[in-house]
Design a protein around this motif. Structure first.
Motif, short mmCIF file in Angstrom:
data_model
loop_
_atom_site.label_atom_id
_atom_site.label_comp_id
_atom_site.label_asym_id
_atom_site.label_seq_id
_atom_site.Cartn_x
_atom_site.Cartn_y
_atom_site.Cartn_z
N ASN A 72 0.83 -1.21 0.00
CA ASN A 72 0.00 0.00 0.00
C ASN A 72 0.86 1.26 0.00
N GLY A 73 1.95 1.23 0.75
CA GLY A 73 2.88 2.36 0.74
C GLY A 73 3.45 2.61 -0.66
N LEU A 74 3.79 1.53 -1.35
CA LEU A 74 4.31 1.67 -2.71
C LEU A 74 3.25 2.24 -3.65
N PHE A 75 2.01 1.73 -3.55
CA PHE A 75 0.95 2.26 -4.40
C PHE A 75 0.68 3.74 -4.10
N GLU A 76 0.95 4.16 -2.89
CA GLU A 76 0.71 5.56 -2.50
C GLU A 76 1.96 6.43 -2.65
N SER A 77 3.05 5.88 -3.19
CA SER A 77 4.30 6.64 -3.29
C SER A 77 4.27 7.69 -4.41
N TRP A 78 3.26 7.62 -5.24
CA TRP A 78 3.04 8.63 -6.29
C TRP A 78 1.77 9.39 -5.96
N ASP A 79 1.82 10.70 -5.98
CA ASP A 79 0.59 11.48 -5.87
C ASP A 79 -0.24 11.26 -7.14
N PRO A 80 -1.55 11.37 -7.04
CA PRO A 80 -2.39 11.14 -8.22
C PRO A 80 -2.05 12.03 -9.41
N ASP A 81 -1.54 13.23 -9.13
CA ASP A 81 -1.21 14.16 -10.22
C ASP A 81 0.29 14.23 -10.51
N PRO A 85 10.15 8.04 -1.95
CA PRO A 85 10.50 6.73 -1.38
C PRO A 85 9.62 6.46 -0.16
N ILE A 86 9.41 5.20 0.16
CA ILE A 86 8.61 4.89 1.34
C ILE A 86 9.50 4.55 2.54
N ASN A 87 10.75 4.14 2.27
CA ASN A 87 11.71 3.81 3.32
C ASN A 87 11.09 2.95 4.42
N PHE A 88 10.48 1.87 4.01
CA PHE A 88 9.81 0.96 4.95
C PHE A 88 10.84 0.03 5.58
N LYS A 89 10.82 -0.04 6.90
CA LYS A 89 11.66 -0.98 7.63
C LYS A 89 10.80 -1.64 8.69
N GLY A 90 10.44 -2.88 8.45
CA GLY A 90 9.59 -3.61 9.38
C GLY A 90 10.32 -4.82 9.93
N LYS A 91 9.57 -5.68 10.54
CA LYS A 91 10.11 -6.92 11.11
C LYS A 91 10.49 -7.91 10.00
#
Length: 176
Positions: free
Chosen positions: A77-86, A105-111
Motif C-alpha cells: 500500500n505504501g508503494l501504491f501511495e508513493s506517487w501522488d495522483p497528479d 520513497p517509502i523507506n519501509f523498515k519492518g520486522k
C-alpha cells in the motif's frame, strides 16, 4: 483484458512468493494494460508443496503467515501511495514525465520487510488494483475484512453464507 471493456482479470499471487516491490510493480503494470480492471487475489499460501516452489522447506505457521501478510500489505500500500495522483505531468516542452516532488520513497523498515521505494511505475488507473481475499480462518477473516474489496466466501448454503457475510461486515466495521 486489454481487448475488452467489461471483463477484468484477477491473479492469485502469494505474499510468500513475491517480494512486495515486485508484486506492486507487476500489479500496477498489468492494471495499466487492463485499464484499471486488474485484481490481486491475496494468498499467504496453504501447503508445504507451495512453499517448496518458493525456496522454503515448509510454510511458516498459519498466524505468522498472516502477521507477515499484514506487514506486506503495509509495504505494498505504501508503494501504491508513493506517487501522488497528479504526479504524471507528461510535459513535452520540458521533457518531464513526472513531477519528482510528487514521487517519494517509502523507506519501509519492518520486522519482515525492508523496501526503499518508490514504485517505479506510474500509479494504477484507480490507485491500486482490486484486492480479493478468501479468508476462512479466524485470522484470515480479519485479514479479508481489513484489506479486501471482494471476498471469496467458502461457506456452503444460504444460511452459512449469510452468517459469513454478517461476520465479515462486523469485522470490517472494526477496521474502519
Amino acid at each position: 483484458a486489454s481487448q475488452t471493456k467489461h471483463l477484468g482479470v484477477v491473479a492469485t499471487m502469494s505474499t510468500l512468493g513475491y517480494p512486495p516491490f515486485l508484486l506492486a510493480r507487476l500489479s500496477s503494470t498489468i492494471d495499466h494494460i487492463a485499464q484499471g480492471r486488474f485484481g490481486w487475489n491475496i494468498v499467504t499460501s496453504g501447503e508445504n508443496a507451495a512453499a517448496q516452489n518458493f525456496g522454503l522447506d515448509e510454510l511458516p505457521e498459519h498466524d505468522l503467515r498472516y502477521e507477515m501478510a499484514d506487514e506486506y500489505m503495509d509495504v505494498v500500500n505504501g508503494l501504491f501511495e508513493s506517487w501522488d495522483p497528479d504526479a504524471v505531468v507528461m510535459d513535452h516542452k520540458t521533457n518531464t514525465y513526472a513531477d519528482h516532488n510528487k514521487v517519494r520513497p517509502i523507506n519501509f523498515k519492518g520486522k519482515y520487510y525492508k523496501v526503499r521505494g518508490p514504485l517505479n511505475t506510474a500509479p494504477s488507473p484507480q490507485g491500486r488494483p482490486t484486492y480479493v481475499q478468501a479468508g476462512g480462518s479466524e485470522r484470515g477473516r480479519d485479514f479479508a475484512a481489513k484489506y479486501a474489496d471482494s471476498i471469496i466466501a467458502g461457506a456452503n448454503g444460504v444460511k452459512a453464507k449469510k452468517e459469513f457475510r454478517d461476520d465479515i461486515r462486523r469485522r470490517a466495521a472494526r477496521f474502519n
